[in-house]
Design a protein around this motif. Structure first.
Motif, mmCIF file in Angstrom:
data_model
loop_
_atom_site.group_PDB
_atom_site.id
_atom_site.type_symbol
_atom_site.label_atom_id
_atom_site.label_comp_id
_atom_site.label_asym_id
_atom_site.label_seq_id
_atom_site.Cartn_x
_atom_site.Cartn_y
_atom_site.Cartn_z
ATOM 1 N N LEU A 29 0.823 -1.212 0.000
ATOM 2 C CA LEU A 29 0.000 0.000 0.000
ATOM 3 C C LEU A 29 0.857 1.261 0.000
ATOM 4 O O LEU A 29 0.526 2.248 -0.664
ATOM 5 N N LEU A 30 1.959 1.250 0.737
ATOM 6 C CA LEU A 30 2.843 2.413 0.748
ATOM 7 C C LEU A 30 3.500 2.607 -0.622
ATOM 8 O O LEU A 30 3.757 3.739 -1.037
ATOM 9 N N SER A 31 3.755 1.507 -1.323
ATOM 10 C CA SER A 31 4.299 1.598 -2.683
ATOM 11 C C SER A 31 3.242 2.142 -3.634
ATOM 12 O O SER A 31 3.531 2.974 -4.501
ATOM 13 N N GLU A 32 2.023 1.661 -3.470
ATOM 14 C CA GLU A 32 0.936 1.997 -4.396
ATOM 15 C C GLU A 32 0.371 3.391 -4.154
ATOM 16 O O GLU A 32 0.116 4.144 -5.097
ATOM 17 N N ARG A 33 0.173 3.753 -2.893
ATOM 18 C CA ARG A 33 -0.565 4.985 -2.575
ATOM 19 C C ARG A 33 0.278 6.101 -2.000
ATOM 20 O O ARG A 33 -0.223 7.185 -1.742
ATOM 21 N N GLY A 34 1.548 5.819 -1.731
ATOM 22 C CA GLY A 34 2.397 6.852 -1.151
ATOM 23 C C GLY A 34 2.242 6.919 0.358
ATOM 24 O O GLY A 34 1.638 6.033 0.971
ATOM 25 N N PRO A 35 2.786 7.975 0.979
ATOM 26 C CA PRO A 35 2.807 8.079 2.448
ATOM 27 C C PRO A 35 1.421 7.933 3.075
ATOM 28 O O PRO A 35 0.437 8.445 2.541
ATOM 29 N N GLN A 36 1.404 7.240 4.219
ATOM 30 C CA GLN A 36 0.167 6.990 4.963
ATOM 31 C C GLN A 36 0.456 7.059 6.455
ATOM 32 O O GLN A 36 1.609 6.932 6.881
ATOM 33 N N THR A 37 -0.606 7.213 7.233
ATOM 34 C CA THR A 37 -0.511 7.136 8.688
ATOM 35 C C THR A 37 -1.031 5.770 9.132
ATOM 36 O O THR A 37 -1.666 5.053 8.352
#
Length: 198
Positions: A29-37
């Motif tokens: 998900l971090l690869s696909e959508r970028g930075p997250q919390t």
């Protein structure tokens, strides 16, 4: 000459840290959508923020992810995947049994997620897709008869094409830009022996 982000081969510790289906999903998900919390990831996967924070810390301990500098607060930290290619080791006879099991978990989960994304793409409703995005993808499969040396050459050529595309479009943003996935697969098929009836 373009400076590519370095490629990283996972050491046994990082491989074991990643060897959990939820952690592979977080990494993906971090690869696909970028930075997250932790909260945004929890909402995406249906977990609690506390559980997500635990898994994020485990990934960060092996530098698989990192905190986004200058973003977030003491209560809400932002996480990202470092730039660069990750080389996933396949199960190998030289590995210890536990490392081999970790490699199997990680590769199986990555490919399960890839297949899930492909099937979602194939089964999506055309009416929900903006017209300019219809029919711009490609799924191509062919069979070749190659030697190992020829396969190495094809692999190098495909890698060069992918690297050029990544360099050309890295960091692009704008209202017409969407995240896409680019796959290149090249592998030998199992050999079979045929018997003729006499």
């Amino acid at each position: 000459m373009t400076n590519h982000p370095k490629s990283r081969s996972l050491d046994p510790g990082a491989l074991k840290a990643l060897a959990h289906p939820l952690r592979v999903r977080i990494f993906d998900l971090l690869s696909e959508r970028g930075p997250q919390t932790a909260s945004s990831l929890a909402a995406l996967v249906g977990e609690t923020s506390g559980s997500m924070s635990y898994h994020l810390r485990a990934l960060a301990a092996h530098d698989l992810i990192q905190e986004v500098e200058g973003r977030g607060t003491a209560r809400e930290r932002w996480w990202e995947r470092p730039k660069g290619r990750i080389d996933l080791p396949g199960p190998d006879d030289s590995m210890t049994p536990s490392n081999r099991a970790s490699a199997q978990i990680v590769t199986a989960e990555f490919f399960r997620l890839r297949h899930e994304a492909l099937m979602a793409y194939l089964n999506r409703n055309e009416s929900a897709i903006p017209e300019e995005w219809r029919d711009v993808g490609i799924i191509m499969t062919t069979y070749l008869d190659l030697t190992a040396a020829q396969m190495e050459e094809v692999k190098a050529e495909l890698s060069a094409v992918v690297d050029q595309v990544v360099d050309r479009y890295r960091g692009q943003s704008g209202p017409d830009v969407r995240r896409v996935t680019l796959r290149a697969e090249l592998f030998d098929l199992p050999t079979t022996t045929s018997t003729e009836e006499s």
